[in-house]
Structure formats: C-alpha cells, structure tokens
Motif scaffolding. Structure first.
Motif, short mmCIF file in Angstrom:
data_model
loop_
_atom_site.label_atom_id
_atom_site.label_comp_id
_atom_site.label_asym_id
_atom_site.label_seq_id
_atom_site.Cartn_x
_atom_site.Cartn_y
_atom_site.Cartn_z
N ILE A 277 0.86 -1.18 0.00
CA ILE A 277 0.00 0.00 0.00
C ILE A 277 0.90 1.24 0.00
CG2 ILE A 277 -1.76 1.33 1.22
CD1 ILE A 277 -2.69 -1.26 2.54
N ASP A 278 0.71 2.09 -1.00
CA ASP A 278 1.46 3.35 -1.06
C ASP A 278 0.48 4.48 -1.35
OD1 ASP A 278 3.15 5.47 -1.38
OD2 ASP A 278 4.42 4.54 -2.91
N ILE A 279 0.20 5.29 -0.31
CA ILE A 279 -0.67 6.46 -0.46
C ILE A 279 0.11 7.70 -0.01
CG2 ILE A 279 -3.05 7.24 -0.15
CD1 ILE A 279 -3.78 4.66 1.03
N SER A 280 1.41 7.67 -0.19
CA SER A 280 2.27 8.75 0.30
C SER A 280 2.10 10.02 -0.54
CB SER A 280 3.73 8.30 0.26
OG SER A 280 4.15 8.01 -1.07
N ARG A 281 2.52 11.12 0.03
CA ARG A 281 2.58 12.42 -0.67
C ARG A 281 1.22 12.84 -1.20
NH1 ARG A 281 8.01 14.48 -0.49
NH2 ARG A 281 9.31 12.72 0.08
N ASN A 282 0.24 12.79 -0.32
CA ASN A 282 -1.08 13.33 -0.61
C ASN A 282 -1.45 14.30 0.50
OD1 ASN A 282 -2.52 12.05 -3.08
ND2 ASN A 282 -1.49 10.31 -2.13
N ASP A 283 -2.71 14.45 0.75
CA ASP A 283 -3.15 15.34 1.83
C ASP A 283 -4.15 14.61 2.72
OD1 ASP A 283 -3.11 17.73 3.20
OD2 ASP A 283 -4.72 18.63 2.04
N LEU A 284 -3.81 13.35 3.01
CA LEU A 284 -4.68 12.56 3.89
C LEU A 284 -4.63 13.11 5.31
CD1 LEU A 284 -3.89 8.88 2.80
CD2 LEU A 284 -5.58 10.46 1.87
N TYR A 285 -5.75 13.01 6.00
CA TYR A 285 -5.81 13.50 7.38
C TYR A 285 -6.54 12.48 8.23
CZ TYR A 285 -10.46 14.90 5.77
OH TYR A 285 -11.72 14.89 5.25
N GLY A 286 -6.55 12.73 9.52
CA GLY A 286 -7.21 11.80 10.44
C GLY A 286 -6.26 10.73 10.93
N SER A 287 -6.80 9.69 11.49
CA SER A 287 -6.00 8.61 12.08
C SER A 287 -6.05 7.36 11.21
CB SER A 287 -6.51 8.29 13.48
OG SER A 287 -7.88 7.92 13.43
N ILE A 288 -5.19 6.40 11.57
CA ILE A 288 -5.17 5.11 10.87
C ILE A 288 -6.02 4.13 11.67
CG2 ILE A 288 -3.73 3.21 10.08
CD1 ILE A 288 -1.43 5.09 9.87
N PRO A 289 -6.97 3.47 11.04
CA PRO A 289 -7.80 2.50 11.78
C PRO A 289 -6.94 1.39 12.38
CG PRO A 289 -8.73 2.97 9.62
CD PRO A 289 -7.39 3.59 9.63
N SER A 290 -7.31 0.98 13.56
CA SER A 290 -6.52 -0.05 14.25
C SER A 290 -6.57 -1.39 13.53
CB SER A 290 -7.02 -0.22 15.70
OG SER A 290 -8.40 -0.59 15.69
N VAL A 291 -7.63 -1.62 12.73
CA VAL A 291 -7.76 -2.91 12.06
C VAL A 291 -6.73 -3.08 10.94
CG1 VAL A 291 -10.20 -3.27 12.58
CG2 VAL A 291 -9.56 -1.94 10.57
N ILE A 292 -5.94 -2.03 10.66
CA ILE A 292 -4.88 -2.19 9.66
C ILE A 292 -3.88 -3.24 10.14
CG2 ILE A 292 -3.26 -0.44 10.54
CD1 ILE A 292 -2.85 0.42 7.59
N GLY A 293 -3.85 -3.46 11.43
CA GLY A 293 -2.97 -4.49 11.98
C GLY A 293 -3.36 -5.90 11.60
N ASN A 294 -4.52 -6.07 10.96
CA ASN A 294 -4.97 -7.41 10.55
C ASN A 294 -4.42 -7.83 9.19
OD1 ASN A 294 -6.51 -7.66 12.89
ND2 ASN A 294 -8.31 -6.72 11.93
N PHE A 295 -3.70 -6.93 8.50
CA PHE A 295 -3.15 -7.26 7.18
C PHE A 295 -1.96 -8.20 7.33
CE2 PHE A 295 -5.35 -3.40 5.62
CZ PHE A 295 -5.91 -3.91 4.46
N CYS A 296 -2.23 -9.45 7.46
CA CYS A 296 -1.16 -10.40 7.73
C CYS A 296 -0.22 -10.60 6.54
CB CYS A 296 -1.74 -11.74 8.18
SG CYS A 296 -2.90 -12.46 7.01
#
Length: 801
Positions: A277-296
């Motif tokens: 996953i590469d979403i770098s160099r944009n203008d994203l805001y807010g937090s990262i959902p904790s369920v991202i830790g499920n991407f095994c």
C-alpha cells in the motif's frame, strides 16, 4: 478382421496429400505476410544503434527481439524495450542513443497472433498512441511506458478483452533528461470496464484529472486486477468508497503523489490480499484505523508526507508479521508502545521521521536485525545514543538521527566492525558534545558524514581519510580546530575554529567538489591561483569571515560550472550513490539578510569572499562567470573600477561590493541586470552621477551612501549644473516640442493658401474652354450683382422723395 478395400486406401492417400499441400501453402502464405509486416515495421523506425540489424533474411523467428509460436511460425511476441533506459549515458555517452523512434507502422495489425508487445523506454516523440492498437485483440501484454506519447489514450483499447498487462506510465526521472515529457491523459475511463482479463495497470504520470472520482467504481469492476499504479495522476478530492468491494485479488495499490484530501480509505481494509500500500505524498488527514494491523500479508506500507495524526499502538501492528518496509514519516503520529514490546515484524526499511517517539531511544529497536535504512529524524528523542544502537544490524546502510536533542559523546567503538556497509550517517542538529572519534575511519564505505550544528570540539581526525568513498563531509557550525582532512564532493567546515592556510591540494584532490564552505574560521594567507583551476564543478565558494590576504586570483574564471547559464529549475546536486539523501544547507549573506538554502540550493551559484583582507583590483575575469547568482566581495581592500562587462552577469541576484576602495563611475550597463534584487556599493570612492535608469532606478539611496563624490538620484546630493541641465533640457524640450508644432501649423496654412490660389489658375490655364466658360459665368454674376444694386438704389431713392 475385415480388410479395407484397396481403392478406399488410395482415395484416402490422395486426400491426405491434398490436405497437406493446401495446409503447407496456407502456412507459407502466412509466413510471407508476417515477414513483410515485420519489414514494414522496421522501415518506419529510426534505429541509430542498429538494434534491428538482425531483421533480414527469411527466417524471422531467429531475428532478435522476435518470438514465434512453435510449429506454426506465427509471431507471438515483439520486445523492443530499450535495454539501457537509465545507464545509457555511462555506456554510450549519449542518453538517447539506444532509443528507437519514428513511426509505428499499421502493419502491426497483420500479426494476427501477436500476444506480447513491449515498446517501452523509446522515443516516439510527441505522437499519439496509434488507434490501431485497439484492433490487436489477441494481445495479452502491452507495455507503452516511457515512450513519449502524448494526447488522449485511445478508448478502443477497451476492445482488448484478453489483455492482462497494460502499462502506459511515464517515469519523470527518466524523461526529465530529454527535451520532452509524457503528456498522456484520459477523458473518460469507462472503457476500462471491458478489460475483464486485466491483472496489471500502470498509469503513472497519466493525467486523470478529468476522470474525477469515477476511477474507483470503474476499476472495482476488474475482478482479477492484482496491481494498480496511479502515481502522479492529478487525482484529487476524497477517495470514494465503492458500493461493494470486488477487488479481492488486489495485491499492490500505489496512488502516491496525487492531491487527495481525504481520510484513510477504509474500503482498503476489506482487501485482505494486499501486500503493498502506497498512499504517500497526498493530503490525507485523520487517524489510521486499528484494524490495519490485521493485514497479515502486508509487506510494504507507505503513508509518508500526509497530515495523518493520532496515536500508534501495538494494535496497529498486531498481525503485520510480514512487514518489511514501513514509511510513516512527515506526519504527526505519536508512538505509544510498552517498553518490553517486541514487534511481530522484521523491518528492512524504517522511516519514522517527524513522529513523536522520544524522549528515550525506542527500546524495541534492537529486535530489528535486518535493518538497512533507519530514519528517526525530528522524533523528539533527547537521550544519548546507546552503545547497542551501533550493533543493531550488520546490514545497516543509512542512519538519519538529525533534528533531535541527542546528547552525550560519540562512542569510540569500532563501528565499522558492526556496520561495515554504512553509507550515510547524519547526526546533524543535535546537542552532541566531545570529539569526533578516530574510529570514524573504520567506516570505509561511508559516502556522507553530516555532524553539523552540534557542540563538537577538538580536531578532525586524520583517520577520516580512510573513508575512501566519502563524497560529503559536513561538520559546519561546531567548534572544531586543526587541519582539513582530504576527502570528497561537498566540504562544509563553516563556523568552526580551523586555522592555517587553505591547502593547495584541495584543488587537485577534490576534482568533483561542488560546495566549498569554509566561512567563519581562522584561515589566513593568499588564495592560491591553482585552487580554482581544478575546481571545475564548483557551484559555491564561501571563504567569508577569515583572514585571507593578497589579490583575488584571475584563475577564478576557470570555475567552469559558474560560467554556464543555469536552468532555473530545482534539481538534485547529488545523483550518485547514497548522497541523494543528504540535504546540504548553505548560509548565504545576501540582500542584507542571512538566508539558509536547502531544497533550492541547486539554484545557488555563489562566490562570497567578504570580510577578509583581500586587495588588488576588481578581477575583470569574474564577469565571465555568467551563471553567478550571488557575489559578495564586501569588507576588503579591493581597488579599481567596476568593469562595463559586469552587465554580462545576467543571472546576478545579489551584488555586494561595499566597504572597499573602489573608484570611478558606476557603469551605466548595470541598468540591464534585470534579476538584480540587492545592490550595495556603499562606503567606496565612486564618483560622478549615478546611472539612475532602467533597473538601477529600483534601488534606494542606501545602496550608494558613503561615496563622497557620488551625486544624483536617489541621493539627495545634486550633481553640479544639474539644475542648469534640467532648465536647458526643459528649454530644449519645449523648443523642440513647441517649435515642432508651430512649424507644422504655419506650413499647413501656407500650403493650403497656395493650393487654394494656384489650383484654379493651373486648371484654367490648361483648359481654354473651361477658362472662357468660367469668366463668362463670372461676368454674369457681376452683371447680376450690379443690376440688383441699381434696383435697390432706385427703390430707396423713390421712398425718400
């Protein structure tokens, strides 16, 4: 067993012969057609390096870059990819030498069994993608990346329902070396819904701004899409959620360098197959959902350079056991994990710059045994560097710990034994004290050492000469003393206490030196003429605030990098090795200010010899340094006049010659220096009238003060006879302007009068009949007037009687 009659066998024999002959003839016809098509394709291409020299003879299946189907001889693949797209300059000395160009022949569509076509990294300059590509319905693989195509991508590519790989990306770092760039765009993306077999889509640098948010729904209809690359596509707004996520096969998504103003796209959390996953160099805001830790399965995660925030806990990394690349720098995260936490992953690349990690060094870091790249810059760490840090990973190549509050001494350990592959070491902008240990010389692979802006003392160890690959040595803004070691490409030892003469071997040892910054030390002696002669790559020469004496050498004109008119675009000064990660900083005293240049340093072409004891005349050869942007020779004892040729320095932005002994008049040619934003000629012995014209009229009196013999605007001191000159010029102007009007006025009256008198005369003199008629008419008028006069007189006389 019943025997087959002989006549039936004979019939079958002749039938088989006929079929074989017809089939052979059919195959021969196809072979000839495909060979002719390949020859047409070759004839349309420009091939400067004869890459297609093998395309001759009848057996085209043995031609280079051609692949045929076994048995039939049909062409199934053409691979004309440029084999040296990046390294070509080193191999051939000409970056575009191996590129094919010219016209892509429509004969391609005659190759009806073609499945694989690769034209990438060639130079089909400024032509659109051919429409007939949409007719090659057997294509499985189509690579048109970095070809220089422009215009709209044909929508009939949607006819290629068998296509599995499609790439029309552009790589800016590649095309920036040519005189053109990729300018492809898509107006309507709906045609992609027909590419039902597509697995790989590459569209980097393709303009998708007209597509809007439609791209998500369209691509969601491609059921087996595994890789999606949409970097630099001018996509903007929020990242919409599809009605139902069907991208269940997606493995790679890269949508970096766009203009998304959005929260983290939650729908990606439903694509469990994701590995990158590469979403770098944009203008994203807010937090990262904790369920991202499920991407095994996740191996690569890049969220850097956004406006994301919030606290990262162990839950966000819970099942990321396969994670190897983690980039979350340039956000506002705060890491909150327990002191005995052991991450489930083994990272190779970790970038957490600008994340709040401190104040202590992360205790979980020793568990990362395979680290190659580590960036913990600006991470609010205020402790000392623990000894175990240098023994984290045998593979460590990059260490960036700058912009913290690191304290203590540098350890005198044999770091080279623990990290023999270390290329880049940056500890700048910290509070490190003590001396530079001799063991620094054990890091023989180092290319960049940046210890600037600390509190280091003592001498520079001679063992640093063992770093044979060293390109950048930045020890500026410390309290170091002693002699300069031999190294490199960038030498910044400014703001220290170094003394002695500037060694002559700098010019011979540092043939590729780009920046030489020895500002504010205690160097003395003459500036050797041989020094500039060998520094042909030098962009910045800063020897200000030392005790240099003697004349400025005329050999400054041999600083060849400064003689070039520069492109005003920002580019990297360092493109080789690991030094591209190094952000050189340069203090430039200009425009009455002290400015620090970092990212725009490539625009700086500067000579600063101010605040020394230099003497002699102003070096006229310096006016041949056409790329010069900043020139500061102030606070010396330079004599002579400013040469008229100074107007050749057309890119000059700042010129400071104040506090010298210069004399003579200020050259009027300086008014043509249109980029000049700062000028200081004060405190000299200039005389005469200031050429207050053109661009020179933009400067205030402070640029010319303390020159007792200067006069004229903008100074209040008027030149002798200046009032008389003004009156005379006003008189002359009035005389010229008024006299000009009067002369034409009287001349026009005279001409009108003459024409009024002479025109009838000439007409009557030429035409006798007209003359007689005219005077007869005049006689009649006169007689009528006399008659009227007599009648009137008679009436008046009768009334009086």
């Amino acid at each position: 067993m019943e025997r087959i009659p002989v006549f039936i066998l004979v019939i079958l024999y002749f039938i088989s012969i006929e079929i074989a002959c017809n089939g052979h003839t059919h195959i021969n016809n196809n072979v000839q057609s495909e060979q002719n098509a390949l020859i047409d394709i070759k004839s349309g291409l420009t091939d400067p390096n004869n890459r297609l020299s093998s395309w001759k003879g009848s057996n085209y299946c043995y031609w280079q870059w051609i692949g045929c189907e076994n048995g039939t001889g049909f062409v199934v693949s053409i691979d004309l990819r440029n084999p040296y797209p990046y390294s070509l300059e080193n191999v051939y000395g000409n970056q575009s030498y191996m590129n094919l160009s010219g016209i892509i022949s429509p004969s391609l569509i005659k190759l009806k069994y073609l499945k694989y076509l690769d034209l990438s990294f060639n130079s089909f300059k400024a032509i659109p993608i051919p429409q007939f590509f949409g007719s090659m319905k057997n294509l499985i693989y189509l690579n048109l990346s970095n070809c220089g195509f422009i215009g709209a991508i044909p929508s009939n590519l949607g006819n290629l329902s068998n296509l599995q790989y499609l790439d029309f990306s552009s790589d800016y770092t590649y095309y920036n070396k040519f005189e053109y760039s990729n300018d492809l765009f898509i107006e309507n993306i709906e045609w992609m819904t027909s590419l039902v077999s597509l697995k790989h889509l590459g569209a980097n640098y393709v303009n998708l701004s007209m597509v809007g948010s439609q791209w998500v729904e369209v691509l969601n209809k491609l059921p087996i899409l595994t890789e999606l690359h949409l970097d630099h596509c001018s996509l903007f707004g929020s990242i919409p959620s599809p009605s139902s996520v069907k991208l269940t096969s997606l493995v790679v998504i890269s949508i970096s360098y766009n203009i998304f103003n959005s929260i983290f796209p939650d729908w990606l959390l439903n694509v469990s197959s994701l590995v990158s996953i590469d979403i770098s160099r944009n203008d994203l805001y807010g937090s990262i959902p904790s369920v991202i830790g499920n991407f095994c399965n996740l191996k690569y995660l890049d969220l850097s350079c956004n406006r994301l925030s919030g606290t990262l806990t162990e839950q966000q990394f819970w099942k990321l056991s396969n994670l190897e690349y983690l980039y979350i720098d340039s956000n506002s995260f705060r890491l909150d994990v327990s002191s005995n936490w052991t991450p489930p992953f083994q990272l190779k690349y970790l970038s957490m710059g600008s994340c709040h990690i401190g104040p202590a060094f992360p205790a979980w870091l020793p568990s990362q045994k395979y680290l190659i790249y580590l960036d913990l810059s600006n991470a609010s760490i205020s402790s000392s560097i623990p000894n175990w840090f240098w023994n984290i990973s045998f593979n460590l190549e990059y260490v960036i710990l700058s912009h913290n509050q690191l304290q203590g001494h540098l350890p005198n350990l044999n770091i080279g034994e623990f990290s023999p592959n270390l290329h880049f070491l940056s500890l700048s902008r910290n509070l490190i004290t003590g001396t530079i240990p001799n063991s620094i010389g054990c890091l023989s692979s180092l290319e960049v050492i940046d210890f600037s802006s600390n509190n280091l003392i003592g001498s520079i160890p001679s063992t640093i000469n063992n770093c044979s690959h060293l390109m950048v040595l930045d020890l500026g803004n410390n309290s170091l003393s002693g002699r300069i070691p031999k190294s490199l490409d960038v030498l910044d030892l400014s703001y220290n206490n170094l003394s002695g003469q500037i060694p002559a071997w700098i010019g011979t040892t540092f043939a590729n030196l780009v920046i030489l910054n020895l500002r504010l030390n205690m160097f003395f002696g003459r500036l050797l003429p041989s020094l500039p002669s060998n520094l042909s790559s030098l962009h910045v020469l800063d020897l200000a605030q030392n005790n240099m004496t003697g004349e400025i050498p005329v050999t400054l004109v041999e600083l060849k990098a400064m003689t070039q008119d520069r492109d005003m675009g920002i580019y990297s000064l360092y493109e080789n090795g690991s030094s591209y990660k190094y952000e050189e900083r340069l203090i430039v005293t200009t425009k009455g200010l002290i400015l620090e240049y970092t990212r725009a340093l490539s625009l700086v072409v500067s000579i600063d010899l101010s605040d020394n004891n230099l003497s002699g005349e102003f070096p006229k050869g310096m006016t041949k340094l056409f790329g010069l942007v900043f020139l500061n020779l102030s606070m010396n004892h330079i004599i002579g006049q400013i040469p008229e040729s100074i107007s050749k320095l057309r890119q000059l932005s700042s010129l400071d010659l104040s506090s010298n002994n210069l004399f003579g008049s200020i050259p009027p040619s300086m008014s043509s220096l249109s980029f000049l934003g700062y000028l200081n000629l004060s405190n000299n012995n200039f005389s005469g009238k200031i050429p207050f014209i053109g661009h020179m009229s933009t400067f205030t009196d402070s640029a010319f003060t303390r020159n007792p013999n200067l006069c004229g605007a903008p100074l209040v001191i008027k030149c002798q006879n200046e009032d008389l000159d003004k009156r005379q010029s006003a008189f002359v102007e009035d005389k010229i302007d008024g006299g000009y009007v009067d002369q034409w006025f009287y001349l026009s009256i005279g001409l009108g009068f003459a024409m009024g008198i002479l025109s009838p005369y000439f007409v009557l003199a030429v035409k006798r009949s007209w003359c007689d008629a005219y005077f007869d008419f005049v006689d009649k008028i006169v007689k009528w007037l006399i008659f009227r006069r007599r009648v009137t007189y008679a009436r008046n006389h009768a009334q009086r009687q």
